[in-house]
Write an enzyme that holds these catalytic residues in place. Structure first.
Site, PDB file in Angstrom:
ATOM      1  N   ASP A   1     -18.063  -4.607  18.850  1.00 23.95           N
ATOM      2  CA  ASP A   1     -18.323  -3.494  19.764  1.00 23.95           C
ATOM      3  C   ASP A   1     -19.366  -2.532  19.216  1.00 23.95           C
ATOM      4  OD1 ASP A   1     -16.382  -2.938  17.732  1.00 23.95           O
ATOM      5  OD2 ASP A   1     -15.936  -1.039  18.723  1.00 23.95           O
TER       6      ASP A   1
ATOM      7  N   GLU B   1      -7.459   4.407  15.885  1.00 17.79           N
ATOM      8  CA  GLU B   1      -8.275   4.183  14.676  1.00 17.79           C
ATOM      9  C   GLU B   1      -8.806   5.476  14.070  1.00 17.79           C
ATOM     10  OE1 GLU B   1     -11.699   1.633  15.229  1.00 17.79           O
ATOM     11  OE2 GLU B   1     -12.228   1.686  13.108  1.00 17.79           O
TER      12      GLU B   1
ATOM     13  N   GLU C   1     -10.434   6.281  11.082  1.00 15.58           N
ATOM     14  CA  GLU C   1     -10.974   5.613   9.885  1.00 15.58           C
ATOM     15  C   GLU C   1     -11.147   6.628   8.769  1.00 15.58           C
ATOM     16  OE1 GLU C   1     -14.440   3.098  10.326  1.00 15.58           O
ATOM     17  OE2 GLU C   1     -14.774   3.041   8.158  1.00 15.58           O
TER      18      GLU C   1
ATOM     19  N   TYR D   1     -21.053   3.935  13.513  1.00 13.85           N
ATOM     20  CA  TYR D   1     -20.751   2.750  14.318  1.00 13.85           C
ATOM     21  C   TYR D   1     -21.339   2.846  15.694  1.00 13.85           C
ATOM     22  CZ  TYR D   1     -18.596  -1.593  13.959  1.00 13.85           C
ATOM     23  OH  TYR D   1     -18.442  -2.924  13.795  1.00 13.85           O
TER      24      TYR D   1
ATOM     25  N   SER E   1      -8.944  -6.506  12.183  1.00 10.25           N
ATOM     26  CA  SER E   1      -9.822  -6.216  13.320  1.00 10.25           C
ATOM     27  C   SER E   1     -11.183  -5.921  12.701  1.00 10.25           C
ATOM     28  CB  SER E   1      -9.304  -5.009  14.108  1.00 10.25           C
ATOM     29  OG  SER E   1     -10.219  -4.666  15.123  1.00 10.25           O
TER      30      SER E   1
ATOM     31  N   SER F   1     -12.546  -3.358   8.219  1.00  7.91           N
ATOM     32  CA  SER F   1     -12.998  -3.799   6.892  1.00  7.91           C
ATOM     33  C   SER F   1     -13.774  -2.708   6.159  1.00  7.91           C
ATOM     34  CB  SER F   1     -13.805  -5.092   6.973  1.00  7.91           C
ATOM     35  OG  SER F   1     -14.930  -4.974   7.806  1.00  7.91           O
ATOM     36  N   GLY F   2     -14.424  -1.819   6.886  1.00 10.98           N
ATOM     37  CA  GLY F   2     -14.966  -0.592   6.297  1.00 10.98           C
ATOM     38  C   GLY F   2     -16.052  -0.721   5.242  1.00 10.98           C
ATOM     39  N   GLY F   3     -16.699  -1.878   5.139  1.00 14.94           N
ATOM     40  CA  GLY F   3     -17.757  -2.043   4.138  1.00 14.94           C
ATOM     41  C   GLY F   3     -17.336  -2.905   2.960  1.00 14.94           C
TER      42      GLY F   3
ATOM     43  N   LYS G   1      -5.380   0.726  13.867  1.00 16.17           N
ATOM     44  CA  LYS G   1      -6.500   0.168  13.107  1.00 16.17           C
ATOM     45  C   LYS G   1      -6.768   1.088  11.922  1.00 16.17           C
ATOM     46  CE  LYS G   1     -11.142  -1.645  13.675  1.00 16.17           C
ATOM     47  NZ  LYS G   1     -11.931  -2.577  14.450  1.00 16.17           N
TER      48      LYS G   1
ATOM     49  N   ARG H   1     -29.437  -8.856  22.143  1.00 13.10           N
ATOM     50  CA  ARG H   1     -28.011  -8.497  22.007  1.00 13.10           C
ATOM     51  C   ARG H   1     -27.156  -9.508  22.788  1.00 13.10           C
ATOM     52  NH1 ARG H   1     -30.272  -3.241  22.870  1.00 13.10           N
ATOM     53  NH2 ARG H   1     -29.507  -3.169  25.013  1.00 13.10           N
TER      54      ARG H   1
ATOM     55  N   LYS I   1     -10.397   0.784  22.334  1.00  7.75           N
ATOM     56  CA  LYS I   1     -10.532   1.273  20.960  1.00  7.75           C
ATOM     57  C   LYS I   1     -11.207   2.638  20.948  1.00  7.75           C
ATOM     58  CE  LYS I   1     -13.876   0.995  17.493  1.00  7.75           C
ATOM     59  NZ  LYS I   1     -14.804   0.295  16.596  1.00  7.75           N
TER      60      LYS I   1
HETATM   61  P1  13P Z   1     -15.699  -2.814  10.197  1.00  2.00           P
HETATM   62  O1  13P Z   1     -14.703  -3.925  10.064  1.00  2.00           O
HETATM   63  O2  13P Z   1     -17.120  -3.264  10.053  1.00  2.00           O
HETATM   64  O3  13P Z   1     -15.345  -1.619   9.382  1.00  2.00           O
HETATM   65  O4  13P Z   1     -15.622  -2.329  11.715  1.00  2.00           O
HETATM   66  C1  13P Z   1     -14.439  -1.968  12.243  1.00  2.00           C
HETATM   67  C2  13P Z   1     -14.625  -1.174  13.466  1.00  2.00           C
HETATM   68  O5  13P Z   1     -14.225  -0.039  13.559  1.00  2.00           O
HETATM   69  C3  13P Z   1     -15.201  -1.817  14.629  1.00  2.00           C
HETATM   70  O6  13P Z   1     -14.298  -1.788  15.675  1.00  2.00           O
END
Ligand code: 13P
Length: 393
Positions: free
Chosen positions: A68, A220, A222, A393, A331, A304-306, A262, A90, A180
Site C-alpha cells: 500500500d 498500527e 508504529e 510511507y 504484515s 517489518s520497519g526496516g 500491526k 506502478r 489500515k
Molecule cells: P514495512 O513492513 O515496510 O515496515 O511496512 C509496513 C507498513 O506499515 C505497510 O503497511
C-alpha cells in the site's frame, strides 16, 4: 456473536453504546459499582462479518502482504530500480504481485493503496478479483499520512478522519474488507504524552468508523526504529502506547474480536550499539503484548520497519516457538518486497523470477508463523537491512 452484541439490559434504541446504567428505581445513593450494568459493545450490522474477516486474515500459516505504498513512496521504490514513477509502472509492479501463482497459500490479505484498489491487470481483470480468487482478502490504506503535530516536540499526527465514513463505504463496495491506518510514535523525540494520546485517539476513531462500514481495522501505531535507545526503553514506550490505544479503543466501543493489530517488534533503536538475538526480541515483544493486548483480539500482524527480510522472518519465527493467545504473524512491505523488486528490475522477462522470489519470502514467513523456519540457504540480498532514518510511507 449474538452474545457479544446483546445488551446487558434492554434499552430504548436511543440509549445504546458504552453508557453505564443505573438500575431503575434503585436507591442511587446506596448503589455500589457492582450494581451498575455496563453495556456490551455494539459494532453495527457488520459484526459477524468483521469477526469472520479478521479470523480469515489471521489464519494458520498465513499473513499479510503490505503493498500500500503511497504514490510518492512507490516512486522511491521504482527509482531504486531505475524506473519512472508513472501509473503504468506502478500498475505493472502491482500486477506482478497480485497475479503470483500460489500466493494465497501463504498470504491471507493484501493491503492496497487507493489507486491499486481500482486498477486491473492489462488483460482487464480487476486486481480485487485476482486477490479474491486466490483466497486473499483485499485491504485498503485509509489514512491520509502524517503531518507535524502542533505543540509537540517535532512529532507528528495522522490525518484522514474527515469523510472517512463515506470513503470506507465506497471501499467496501469496491471489494475491500479490511483497512489500515498507520500513525507513528518517535522515541528520540519523546514521545510526548500529547503525541501518544493523539495517536491512540485517531486510531480509535478510525477503528470505530471502519467497523461501522464493514472494514476490519488494522490498528498500527508504529514505534519507529530510529534512535540510540536500548530495548528496555522500547519496551517501556510500547507499553505506554498500547495501553493508551486499548483505553481509547474501548472508549470508542470498538469490538476487539473484529480488529487486527500491526505493532512494531520490541527491538533496540536502529543506532543502538547493543544488538540482541531474535530470542530476546521475541521475549520482549511477547511480554509487552501479553501485558497489554486482550486475548479477544484475533491477530497480531507485525510490520517489518526496516529490518532485513531474514531478520524479520527470524524474529517472527522466534515468537512462534510456543502457543500464543492470538495468531502471531506478519504484515510486511519491505521485508516481503525487497528481493522481488530487485529481481524484477522493470524487465517483463523477469516477472516469473520475481514472482518466484515473492513466493520464497511468503513461504518463509508462513513457516515462521508456524515456528518452523530456518534461515539456511537464504540469499545475501535477503540479509541486507533496509532501515532508512525518518522513513515515510
Ligand atoms: P514495512 O513492513 O515496510 O515496515 O511496512 C509496513 C507498513 O506499515 C505497510 O503497511
Amino acid at each position: 456473536m449474538a452474545a457479544l452484541l446483546k445488551p446487558a439490559v434492554s434499552l430504548a434504541s436511543s440509549q445504546f453504546m458504552g453508557q453505564v446504567l443505573k438500575p431503575a428505581a434503585a436507591s442511587s445513593s446506596l448503589a455500589t459499582p457492582q450494581q451498575y450494568a455496563s453495556l456490551s459493545v455494539r459494532a453495527g450490522p457488520y459484526a459477524d462479518e468483521l469477526v469472520k474477516t479478521a479470523n480469515a486474515v489471521a489464519s494458520k500459516g498465513r499473513g499479510i502482504l503490505a503493498m500500500d505504498e503511497s504514490n510518492a513512496t512507490c516512486g522511491k521504490r521504482l527509482a531504486s530500480i531505475g524506473l519512472e514513477n508513472t501509473e503504468a509502472n506502478r500498475q505493472a509492479y502491482r500486477e506482478l504481485l497480485v497475479t503470483t501463482p500460489g500466493l494465497g497459500d501463504y498470504i491471507s490479505g493484501a493491503i492496497l493503496f487507493e489507486e491499486t484498489l481500482y486498477q486491473s491487470t492489462l488483460a482487464g481483470k480487476k486486481f480485487v478479483d485476482c486477490l479474491k480468487e486466490a483466497g486473499i482478502a483485499p485491504g485498503i490504506k485509509v489514512d491520509k499520512g502524517l503531518v507535524p503535530l502542533a505543540g509537540s516536540n517535532d512529532e507528528s499526527w495522522c490525518q484522514g478522519l474527515d469523510g472517512l465514513a463515506a470513503r470506507s463505504a465506497e471501499y467496501y463496495k469496491q471489494g475491500a474488507r479490511f483497512a489500515k491506518w498507520r500513525t507513528v510514535v518517535s522515541i528520540p523525540n519523546g514521545p510526548s504524552r500529547l503525541a501518544v494520546v493523539e495517536a491512540a485517539w485517531g486510531l480509535a476513531r478510525y477503528a470505530a468508523i471502519s467497523q461501522e462500514n464493514g472494514l476490519v481495522p488494522i490498528v498500527e501505531p508504529e514505534i519507529l526504529l530510529d534512535g540510540e535507545h536500548n530495548i528496555d526503553r522500547t519496551l517501556a514506550v510500547a507499553e505506554e502506547v498500547w495501553s493508551e490505544v486499548f483505553y481509547q479503543l474501548a472508549n470508542n466501543n470498538v469490538m476487539f474480536e473484529g480488529i487486527l493489530l500491526k505493532p512494531s517488534m520490541v527491538t533496540p533503536g536502529a543506532e543502538c550499539k547493543e544488538r540482541v538475538t531474535p530470542e530476546v526480541v521475541a521475549e520482549y515483544t511477547l511480554k509487552m503484548l501479553k501485558r497489554r493486548v486482550p486475548p479477544a483480539v484475533p491477530g497480531i500482524m507485525f510490520l517489518s520497519g526496516g529490518q532485513s527480510e531474514v531478520e524479520a522472518t527470524l524474529n517472527l519465527n522466534a515468537m512462534n516457538q510456543s502457543p500464543n493467545p492470538w495468531h502471531v504473524s506478519f504484515s510486511y512491505a519491505r521485508a516481503l518486497q525487497n528481493t522481488v523488486l530487485k529481481t524484477w528490475g522493470g524487465n517483463p522477462e523477469k516477472v516469473k523470477a520475481a514472482q518466484t522470489a515473492l513466493l520464497i519470502r511468503a513461504k518463509a514467513n508462513s513457516l515462521a508463523q508456524l515456528g518452523k523456519y530456518s534461515a539456511e540457504g537464504e540469499s545475501e540480498e535477503a540479509k541486507k537491512g533496509m532501515f532508512v532514518a525518518n522513513y515515510t510511507y
